[in-house]
Motif scaffolding. Structure first.
Motif, mmCIF file in Angstrom:
data_model
loop_
_atom_site.group_PDB
_atom_site.id
_atom_site.type_symbol
_atom_site.label_atom_id
_atom_site.label_comp_id
_atom_site.label_asym_id
_atom_site.label_seq_id
_atom_site.Cartn_x
_atom_site.Cartn_y
_atom_site.Cartn_z
ATOM 1 N N UNK A 16 15.582 40.849 -64.442
ATOM 2 C CA UNK A 16 15.493 41.242 -65.850
ATOM 3 C C UNK A 16 16.667 40.698 -66.648
ATOM 4 N N UNK A 17 16.407 40.492 -67.934
ATOM 5 C CA UNK A 17 17.468 40.097 -68.863
ATOM 6 C C UNK A 17 17.077 40.520 -70.278
ATOM 7 N N UNK A 44 20.506 40.435 -65.132
ATOM 8 C CA UNK A 44 21.291 39.241 -65.418
ATOM 9 C C UNK A 44 22.296 39.477 -66.544
ATOM 10 N N UNK A 45 23.176 40.471 -66.351
ATOM 11 C CA UNK A 45 24.244 40.755 -67.325
ATOM 12 C C UNK A 45 23.679 41.030 -68.721
ATOM 13 N N UNK A 46 22.633 41.871 -68.794
ATOM 14 C CA UNK A 46 22.022 42.205 -70.075
ATOM 15 C C UNK A 46 23.012 42.907 -70.999
ATOM 16 N N UNK A 47 22.752 42.785 -72.293
ATOM 17 C CA UNK A 47 23.608 43.424 -73.303
ATOM 18 C C UNK A 47 22.854 44.488 -74.088
ATOM 19 N N UNK A 51 21.959 47.723 -67.922
ATOM 20 C CA UNK A 51 22.849 48.068 -66.820
ATOM 21 C C UNK A 51 23.103 49.557 -66.724
ATOM 22 N N UNK A 52 23.360 50.178 -67.872
ATOM 23 C CA UNK A 52 23.602 51.622 -67.887
ATOM 24 C C UNK A 52 22.351 52.387 -67.485
ATOM 25 N N UNK A 62 19.550 49.064 -58.140
ATOM 26 C CA UNK A 62 19.840 48.200 -59.274
ATOM 27 C C UNK A 62 21.165 47.479 -59.104
ATOM 28 N N UNK A 63 21.169 46.192 -59.436
ATOM 29 C CA UNK A 63 22.372 45.366 -59.353
ATOM 30 C C UNK A 63 22.531 44.626 -60.675
#
Length: 306
Positions: A16-17, A44-47, A51-52, A62-63
């Motif tokens: 995911x991104x 992929x380092x989503x903004x 991630x949270x 989840x990674x």
């Protein structure tokens, strides 16, 4: 009486991104899927808060990566994790698709027949149409309608055809033999390379026609050119096009030979000269092709921003 065989440990691998809403929809469906042992999500380092959100999902593995490695890097990482966690079968998908009810069960009816197999991938907006046009075995033209696929199926299967990384199953044995996807590809062509590598290793592949995976139809995949005699995978995104031209050049050289590379170059020149004239896109194509032939997989980074 011999003991019943142990059911396979099936691990879904999702990349995911910045599509948290679509990811949540997909995860909800996967949670309702019987016979699925675990869900691995690679962010992929989503903004966008992905991630949270993942950190709060106790039933997921989840990674979140430190940087965006694209679909190629995401599947490389996710498959490695799934294998480390004891997967027998890896069920691979992006965040924007969703399996239809019964998708996995129908695929598992063919366990043992294939090493790398998947569902029919349908356009979510119009499920009677394929999301990605395919070339049926023994035919020169590509098909776009699900009815054509159903008519061509043999015992419910299209042998030797599969749309990789869209609800496909890959055996751990195959992944152990051929390795992981090429993470340096970033996006576009990593899935095709993995499929072609699998076939080179003797993998059995196929599409189970009654098993369906829904995916939004995006870009202008399969745009006709040369008076309809062939198609071209055009994308308005410079990032996607650069990666497509670079990675496709590498794949064709490595698996199909130089005549296939030349044919791709001719199609690219034709498309951006006559079909959709664009001198800038021609220059970008040439740059991407040169990078692929040099083995330089860094040029896409300038399109990522930030």
């Amino acid at each position: 009486m011999p003991p019943a065989p142990t059911p396979p440990r099936i691990v879904a691998v999702v990349v995911t991104f910045n599509r948290r809403a679509l990811l949540e929809r997909l995860v909800d469906e996967l949670r309702r899927t019987p016979r699925l042992a675990e869900i691995v999500v690679v962010d992929n380092a989503s903004t966008d808060g992905t991630g949270a959100w993942l950190a709060d999902q106790a039933d997921l593995h989840g990674v979140t990566l430190e940087e965006n490695l694209g679909g190629a890097g995401g599947f490389h990482a996710g498959m490695r994790i799934a294998l480390q966690r004891g997967a027998d079968l890896l069920w691979l998908m992006d965040d924007d698709g969703v399996p239809a009810t019964g998708c996995l069960d129908l695929l598992l009816e063919h366990q043992g027949e294939f090493d790398f197999w998947g569902p029919a991938v349908l356009a979510e907006q119009e499920p009677s149409r394929l999301c990605f046009p395919i070339r049926l075995p023994g035919r020169a033209a590509v098909v776009h309608r699900m009815a054509e696929v159903e008519a061509a199926a043999v015992d419910g299967v299209i042998p030797d055809v599969v749309i990789p990384f869209n609800g496909v199953l890959v055996t751990a044995d195959l992944a152990g033999r051929i390795g992981l996807p090429r993470e340096e590809f970033f996006i576009w062509g990593d899935d095709v390379e993995y499929l072609w590598r699998s076939r080179r290793a003797g993998a059995r592949t196929g599409t189970v026609v009654d098993s369906h995976f829904l995916h939004p139809a995006t870009d202008d995949l399969g745009t006709p050119l040369m008076f309809g005699r062939t198609t071209y995978n055009h994308s308005p995104s410079d990032l996607k096009h650069y990666c497509m031209a670079r990675n496709n050049t590498v794949n064709l050289r490595d698996y199909r030979g130089w005549p296939a590379v030349l044919a791709f170059l001719v199609k690219t020149v034709w498309f951006y000269t006559f079909t959709r004239p664009d001198a800038g896109r021609l220059r970008l194509s040439a740059e991407a092709v040169r990078a692929g032939l040099r083995g330089d997989f860094t040029g896409h980074r300038r399109f990522l921003g930030g």
